[in-house]
Structure formats: C-alpha cells, structure tokens
Design an enzyme around this catalytic site. Structure first.
Site, mmCIF file in Angstrom:
data_model
loop_
_atom_site.group_PDB
_atom_site.id
_atom_site.type_symbol
_atom_site.label_atom_id
_atom_site.label_comp_id
_atom_site.label_asym_id
_atom_site.label_seq_id
_atom_site.Cartn_x
_atom_site.Cartn_y
_atom_site.Cartn_z
ATOM 1 C CB SER A 1 -0.898 0.011 1.245
ATOM 2 O OG SER A 1 -1.558 1.257 1.395
ATOM 3 C CE1 TYR B 1 -4.027 -1.955 5.021
ATOM 4 C CE2 TYR B 1 -3.095 0.218 4.640
ATOM 5 C CZ TYR B 1 -3.672 -0.936 4.152
ATOM 6 O OH TYR B 1 -3.893 -1.081 2.807
#
Length: 224
Positions: free
Chosen positions: A141, A154
């Site tokens: 990401s 995350y």
C-alpha cells in the site's frame, strides 16, 4: 509473463482487488485458484469465472494458517501439477492510534497482512522452483511507504510487505522467480465502502492527498 495456461493462486480473491484480478487474469488465459476465508465471496468469484468461460475453483482457507496453505497447495498440485503465479492480496485495515490499539488487534492485522504473505511465499516457491520459475505479486500500500494517521498496524504491516518483497526478489531472481509488490492508493473496495457507509471513515480525509481526487477502482489495479 504471458498468462495463457498459467496456474495462478489469488488470495483474498472473493472481493475487491483480488476478485477483479482473478477475473482479469482469467480472461487472459490463466487458470485461477481462489483462496479466501469468506466462503460467499469465494464461491461468487468461482461462479463469475465459470460465467465468463474461464477455468478456476475456490478453496476456503485462512492465509495465516500454515496447514491451510499446505491444503491449498495440495489442491493446486492435484488439479494442475504446478504453480506459476501467486498473487498475495488478502489483507485488512484498522484505524486506531497506537495508544488505543490492543495487542490482539495488532497481532491479528500483522498476521493477516504480513504473515500471510510470508506463508504464501514459503509454500509457493518450492512449487515454482520445480516448474522452473514463476512470479509472486504482493499487495502492499502507499500507506506502507508514507504512513497515514491513526493506522499504525496497517502501515507497519504493509511496510513489512514492501521490505519482504525486496528481500525475496534478491533471493530468487537467479532461480527465475520474480517477486514484486503493488502499492495501491485508496481503492474503493467493498470493505472501504462499508467504512464510508457506516461513518467509520470520511472520503474527504482519505482523498485529501490523492492527486486524482477520487478513489481507485479494483478493476484499475487488476489491469496493471
């Protein structure tokens, strides 16, 4: 890599980027094995593959469990005798500052986002070596590169995916196995849509630093 007749495992293939990628690669001739912990989504993708005339099947499995990976690889070898491509895409996110994040929440997200990629590589690479090469694509990401407010687990786990991808690429380049990761920006998957609908996230906050000013679409990621 040309995908015609290649055998490809897609984790998290029951929705979002995984589902879009499974369908897109199947249209290019790949034989798809869908791995997902959510049965309804996995069978939905399996049905969509059949409806478009593609070959593939679903295995209900958890990417954080080594036993499930062994069962999946046995299903792959029993059906096709080889594995050419692994798309390690399964993952999730959680928005909580580090002071509010529980140890269990941290462990769960890191296991899913990072350990799942490790286990996928561990069990896929031996089959690829037997086949004379292959390709692994891991979903990281942009948040694993630049960070994002209130998402420590995350960001850390996706940053780990980036680092692990670099390391695996070094180890297996001479064996004919390419290892790369993709780092999508904010993408409107069903999970993100649920967060928006439930008031758990705000589109303007997520998109404030996105040059396009909009969410990406799973189909756009799959097309790359």
């Amino acid at each position: 890599m040309r995908l015609k007749d290649k055998v490809m495992v897609v984790t998290g293939g029951g929705s979002g980027i995984g589902q879009a990628s499974a369908l897109t690669c199947a249209r290019e001739g790949a034989r798809i094995v869908i791995m997902d912990i959510v049965e309804t989504g996995g069978y939905e993708t399996e049905k969509a593959l059949k409806n478009q005339g593609s070959e593939g099947f679903f295995v209900h499995a958890d990417v954080t469990k080594a036993a499930d990976w062994l069962r999946l690889m046995k299903a792959v070898t029993d059906r096709y005798g080889r594995l050419d491509v692994l798309f390690s895409n399964a993952g999730s996110n959680l928005a909580k500052p580090v002071t509010e994040l529980t140890e269990e929440e941290w462990d769960g997200l890191v296991d899913l986002n990072l350990k799942g990629v490790f286990l996928g590589a561990k069990h896929a690479i031996p089959l690829m070596l037997k086949a004379g090469g292959g390709a692994i694509i891991n979903t990281a990401s942009t948040f694993g590169l630049i960070g994002f407010p209130k998402m420590p687990a995350y960001c850390a786990s996706k940053g780990g995916v980036v680092a692990l991808t670099r390391q695996l690429a070094l180890d297996y380049a001479r064996e004919g196995i390419r290892v790369n990761c993709i780092c999508p920006g904010p993408t409107l998957t069903p999970r993100i849509q649920r967060y928006l609908d439930g008031g758990m996230a705000r589109a303007d906050e997520i998109l404030k630093d996105v040059p396009m000013g909009r969410f990406g679409r799973p189909e756009e990621i799959a097309a790359k």
